[in-house]
Scaffold this active site. Sequence first.
Site, mmCIF file in Angstrom:
data_model
loop_
_atom_site.group_PDB
_atom_site.id
_atom_site.type_symbol
_atom_site.label_atom_id
_atom_site.label_comp_id
_atom_site.label_asym_id
_atom_site.label_seq_id
_atom_site.Cartn_x
_atom_site.Cartn_y
_atom_site.Cartn_z
ATOM 1 N N ASN A 155 0.872 -1.182 0.000
ATOM 2 C CA ASN A 155 0.000 0.000 0.000
ATOM 3 C C ASN A 155 0.905 1.227 0.000
ATOM 4 O O ASN A 155 1.526 1.539 1.008
ATOM 5 C CB ASN A 155 -0.891 -0.029 1.255
ATOM 6 C CG ASN A 155 -1.702 1.240 1.414
ATOM 7 O OD1 ASN A 155 -1.830 2.026 0.486
ATOM 8 N ND2 ASN A 155 -2.246 1.441 2.604
ATOM 9 N N LYS A 203 0.050 4.294 -0.288
ATOM 10 C CA LYS A 203 -0.583 5.494 0.283
ATOM 11 C C LYS A 203 -0.340 6.692 -0.652
ATOM 12 O O LYS A 203 -0.314 6.505 -1.859
ATOM 13 C CB LYS A 203 -0.067 5.748 1.696
ATOM 14 C CG LYS A 203 -0.075 4.483 2.550
ATOM 15 C CD LYS A 203 0.234 4.724 3.995
ATOM 16 C CE LYS A 203 0.330 3.394 4.721
ATOM 17 N NZ LYS A 203 0.441 3.538 6.155
ATOM 18 N N GLY A 249 2.997 2.104 10.648
ATOM 19 C CA GLY A 249 3.939 3.200 10.431
ATOM 20 C C GLY A 249 4.740 3.580 11.663
ATOM 21 O O GLY A 249 5.372 4.627 11.695
ATOM 22 N N SER A 280 3.968 -2.303 10.240
ATOM 23 C CA SER A 280 5.434 -2.292 10.357
ATOM 24 C C SER A 280 6.078 -3.610 9.932
ATOM 25 O O SER A 280 7.058 -4.048 10.546
ATOM 26 C CB SER A 280 5.852 -1.901 11.775
ATOM 27 O OG SER A 280 5.409 -0.575 12.065
ATOM 28 N N HIS A 334 -9.252 1.147 5.650
ATOM 29 C CA HIS A 334 -7.905 1.374 6.204
ATOM 30 C C HIS A 334 -8.008 2.350 7.381
ATOM 31 O O HIS A 334 -8.815 3.284 7.351
ATOM 32 C CB HIS A 334 -6.977 1.929 5.119
ATOM 33 C CG HIS A 334 -5.543 1.917 5.547
ATOM 34 N ND1 HIS A 334 -5.016 2.889 6.369
ATOM 35 C CD2 HIS A 334 -4.546 1.047 5.301
ATOM 36 C CE1 HIS A 334 -3.741 2.607 6.594
ATOM 37 N NE2 HIS A 334 -3.429 1.493 5.964
ATOM 38 N N GLU A 366 -6.287 4.764 8.242
ATOM 39 C CA GLU A 366 -6.109 6.182 7.888
ATOM 40 C C GLU A 366 -7.401 6.755 7.305
ATOM 41 O O GLU A 366 -7.729 7.920 7.533
ATOM 42 C CB GLU A 366 -4.929 6.334 6.915
ATOM 43 C CG GLU A 366 -3.600 6.127 7.641
ATOM 44 C CD GLU A 366 -2.478 5.585 6.774
ATOM 45 O OE1 GLU A 366 -2.578 5.637 5.540
ATOM 46 O OE2 GLU A 366 -1.506 5.073 7.359
ATOM 47 N N GLU A 370 -4.852 -5.101 11.010
ATOM 48 C CA GLU A 370 -3.820 -4.074 11.126
ATOM 49 C C GLU A 370 -4.011 -3.312 12.434
ATOM 50 O O GLU A 370 -4.793 -2.352 12.486
ATOM 51 C CB GLU A 370 -3.928 -3.094 9.952
ATOM 52 C CG GLU A 370 -3.758 -3.729 8.591
ATOM 53 C CD GLU A 370 -3.217 -2.732 7.589
ATOM 54 O OE1 GLU A 370 -2.143 -2.992 7.050
ATOM 55 O OE2 GLU A 370 -3.852 -1.697 7.370
HETATM 56 C C1 PEP Z 1 -0.539 0.091 6.235
HETATM 57 O O1 PEP Z 1 -0.670 1.296 6.129
HETATM 58 O O2 PEP Z 1 -1.431 -0.665 5.809
HETATM 59 C C2 PEP Z 1 0.665 -0.425 6.878
HETATM 60 C C3 PEP Z 1 0.655 -1.662 7.298
HETATM 61 O O3 PEP Z 1 1.716 0.455 7.002
HETATM 62 P P1 PEP Z 1 3.195 0.112 7.572
HETATM 63 O O4 PEP Z 1 3.624 -1.177 6.941
HETATM 64 O O5 PEP Z 1 4.033 1.274 7.131
HETATM 65 O O6 PEP Z 1 3.075 -0.015 9.052
#
Ligand code: PEP
Length: 264
Positions: A10, A12, A178, A218, A100, A102, A172
């Site tokens: 992803n 973003k 992040g 992460s 998601h 976000e 998640e």
């Molecule tokens: C995400 O935004 O779906 C995500 C898992 O981000 P990151 O891997 O950067 O934690």
Amino acid sequence: MTRVPFVAGNWKMNHTATAAGQWCDALRERLAAAPLPDGLELGVAPAFPALPRVAAEIAAGLPLTLIAQNAHRELSGAFTGAVSVPMLLDVGCRRVILGHSERREIFGETDALIARKLRTAVENGLPPILCIGETEPEREAGRTEVVLEQQLQRGLAEARAEQLDELVVAYEPVWAIGTGRHATPEQVSAAHAFVRATLAGILPPEQAARLRILYGGSVQPGNAEPLARLEEVDGFLVGGASLEAASFEEIARATARAKGLEGA
Ligand code: PEP
């Protein structure tokens, strides 16, 4: 029960169409030098303007599923700035990320809106990756399972079981996105088992057993393999580490190894 492992990036709001092309060039070179085994699905979710660029690479043979990061709940109309499911299908998307954290936190998307979008997506042939996950205060308050169950129940409320054969769920934890702090294998294992059991209460159990549950938060080349070894982890949704083709490909390779794919 064999489920095809799936590693999805992803991006973003990162990577112009030009940068997306360079990413695809880098991935193609790496795969030419060391092919990945069969039996692994790779996907990438570029920002909307980069979708045609990546679609062209896929048409030329790059083995990726094109994923949209979001879609509108309606098929067309007066929604300035929005992008619809038919537009995404037309440009080559074969999946869409919905829910998601976000989108939930920054853009105020509710479970009800996510359910409406999910219905539009499945009714029109664009299978969703439904993201769910608890915040840190929710985990500390012992509410992780309540939150996951609610997000699943409410997010799937408008769809019928027969429309959900291609559903993917991404667990998640918001506190791991992040932040560089991934969930432990124990936390991931428990959450994924709970998600599957909850799905088996919403859908026919044999259907729930076939669905893929990804972990996101992460994920890096260095932590992917032990997480992918968990029975209930069917792959990853990767944010930051998917921005470089090299680390994305290393995560894919670690997943293939952990899942025992031939030639990994
Ligand atoms: C995400 O935004 O779906 C995500 C898992 O981000 P990151 O891997 O950067 O934690």
